[in-house]
Design an enzyme around this catalytic site. Sequence first.
Site, PDB file in Angstrom:
ATOM      1  N   ASP A 158      -4.825  18.640 -15.005  1.00 23.35           N
ATOM      2  CA  ASP A 158      -5.190  17.290 -15.431  1.00 23.35           C
ATOM      3  C   ASP A 158      -4.775  17.180 -16.900  1.00 23.35           C
ATOM      4  OD1 ASP A 158      -6.495  15.041 -16.460  1.00 23.35           O
ATOM      5  OD2 ASP A 158      -8.121  15.185 -14.998  1.00 23.35           O
ATOM      6  N   LYS A 189      -6.473   6.151 -19.688  1.00 26.43           N
ATOM      7  CA  LYS A 189      -6.678   6.668 -21.044  1.00 26.43           C
ATOM      8  C   LYS A 189      -5.413   6.500 -21.882  1.00 26.43           C
ATOM      9  CE  LYS A 189     -10.685   7.672 -19.284  1.00 26.43           C
ATOM     10  NZ  LYS A 189     -10.572   8.176 -17.972  1.00 26.43           N
ATOM     11  N   TYR A 236     -13.921  16.866 -16.379  1.00 22.06           N
ATOM     12  CA  TYR A 236     -14.567  15.548 -16.404  1.00 22.06           C
ATOM     13  C   TYR A 236     -15.718  15.507 -15.371  1.00 22.06           C
ATOM     14  CZ  TYR A 236     -15.317  10.673 -15.272  1.00 22.06           C
ATOM     15  OH  TYR A 236     -15.913   9.474 -14.994  1.00 22.06           O
ATOM     16  N   ARG A 255       0.840  -1.203   0.000  1.00 29.40           N
ATOM     17  CA  ARG A 255       0.000   0.000   0.000  1.00 29.40           C
ATOM     18  C   ARG A 255       0.876   1.255   0.000  1.00 29.40           C
ATOM     19  NH1 ARG A 255      -1.698   1.931   4.503  1.00 29.40           N
ATOM     20  NH2 ARG A 255      -2.222  -0.058   5.467  1.00 29.40           N
TER      21      ARG A 255
HETATM   22  N1  LCS Z   1      -9.681  13.219 -15.497  1.00 33.37           N
HETATM   23  C1  LCS Z   1     -10.158  13.207 -16.756  1.00 33.37           C
HETATM   24  C2  LCS Z   1      -9.823  14.322 -17.691  1.00 33.37           C
HETATM   25  C3  LCS Z   1     -10.958  12.151 -17.186  1.00 33.37           C
HETATM   26  O1  LCS Z   1     -11.421  12.165 -18.441  1.00 33.37           O
HETATM   27  C4  LCS Z   1     -11.288  11.111 -16.272  1.00 33.37           C
HETATM   28  C5  LCS Z   1     -12.167   9.980 -16.664  1.00 33.37           C
HETATM   29  C6  LCS Z   1     -10.765  11.172 -14.972  1.00 33.37           C
HETATM   30  C7  LCS Z   1      -9.957  12.239 -14.624  1.00 33.37           C
HETATM   31  C8  LCS Z   1     -11.054  10.099 -13.960  1.00 33.37           C
HETATM   32  O2  LCS Z   1     -10.275   8.988 -14.260  1.00 33.37           O
HETATM   33  P1  LCS Z   1     -10.685   7.460 -13.935  1.00 33.37           P
HETATM   34  O3  LCS Z   1     -10.964   7.413 -12.453  1.00 33.37           O
HETATM   35  O4  LCS Z   1     -11.873   7.134 -14.746  1.00 33.37           O
HETATM   36  O5  LCS Z   1      -9.450   6.721 -14.305  1.00 33.37           O
HETATM   37  N2  LCS Z   1     -12.865  10.196 -17.850  1.00 33.37           N
HETATM   38  C9  LCS Z   1     -13.749   9.414 -18.384  1.00 33.37           C
HETATM   39  C10 LCS Z   1     -14.465   9.735 -19.561  1.00 33.37           C
HETATM   40  O6  LCS Z   1     -14.404  10.779 -20.188  1.00 33.37           O
HETATM   41  N3  LCS Z   1     -15.242   8.717 -19.890  1.00 33.37           N
HETATM   42  O7  LCS Z   1     -15.185   7.701 -18.969  1.00 33.37           O
HETATM   43  C11 LCS Z   1     -14.220   8.089 -17.929  1.00 33.37           C
END
Ligand code: LCS
Length: 398
Positions: free
Chosen positions: A185, A210, A110, A57
């Site tokens: 971000d 992503k 997001y 952890r």
């Molecule tokens: N930041 C951005 C710019 C994102 O697009 C997302 C997820 C996150 C943070 C959060 O990340 P995760 O916890 O999902 O790894 N974006 C998504 C989207 O546009 N479609 O599905 C998830």
Amino acid sequence: MKKYKKDTDIVHGVHQTYITSQDLVPPIHMTSTYHFSNAEHGADLFAGRGSGFIYSRISNPSLELLQDKVALLEGGETAIATASGMSAVASAAMTLAGPGDNFLSCTTIYGGSYALFQKHLPKYNILPRFISPSAATDPAAIENMTDSKTRFLYLETPANPTLDILDIRVWADIARGRKIPLIVDNTFASPYLQRPLELGADIVIHSATKYLNGHGDVVGGIIVADREICTAVREHYFNHFGPVMSPFNAWLISRGIKTLAVRMEKHCDSAMQIAQWLEAHPNVSRVWYPGLTSHPGHETAGRQMEKFGGMIAFEVKGGIKAGRKVMNTVKLCILAVSLGDCESLIQHPASMTHGTYSAEERKKAGISDGLIRLSVGLEDPADIMADLDQAMKQSASE
Ligand code: LCS
């Protein structure tokens, strides 16, 4: 260490010298705990003396490899791999702000990050302030939204889902003036296209789900910053709230990163071609892509990004009704959220990724009901355009 060019760092970058078996590909360290040499050794590690692993952890060699790689690519000192992009955002925010504090974010981010800021952090009396995308390009307006209780600034560029572009240097100057960190971000750009730390940001966050991973088989996140900030994140939030990444996911993301350069080149080149084609298409009313000269952030994007990314938003004539038909009629593009994968993914922000916004909030964020978001995949762009074309023609004929 010898300084290589970006594409070489993406493939090689960092090596774990304590692995002696000379593997080309490092093993996955699927272990929860580590054997101390003796009681003194264990006590020393717990007291922060010497280096070594204690418990997964806290740290793990597979996570360390990923952290060192992303820190190298972002030009940061160190990094923390997290269970998801959301836990990266939450870990940073919860570390930097406490009860009675506020922070400033652009409205267009997001939907999950927006929900965290707008619904959940206020329960801890950490209060968000949101600046509209149009005001977020005006330094005086940004400055006016901050006060002595503002603990950090937060932005996405390109922003999800409208591809708004913000000038990282402008926000970084304001953050520096107030002696507070700027969090960027960088999920939509990836470090291949944009390195916010070099432009003055203090913390970079990724949903590693992503482009970093790139293959749609993992959820993960990462925070890149200097040692002081990362130590604070670990001590004040991460180690005891515990949103740690699994070693297997860290291994998959490290593997994915090796092809980041070739993937991003293709995502960007195809997206540019598709955006230009969409802009000229008779069934399309508007296209948002930072590579188009019609995009208000085109010049800023050209200054701070190497290419314009693989994400496009567009609206078809006939609004959301026609848009739904398009999404239901595509055959090659896959109707799914997420982005940055090999497959082209199409989705409807207002009812999907950004359903966490009320209709009024979406309006302020510039997310129209008809907006369709396309993550351009690695297929031949001619096939993607043919698919969109048949879907739009069929939708218009009904
Ligand atoms: N930041 C951005 C710019 C994102 O697009 C997302 C997820 C996150 C943070 C959060 O990340 P995760 O916890 O999902 O790894 N974006 C998504 C989207 O546009 N479609 O599905 C998830």
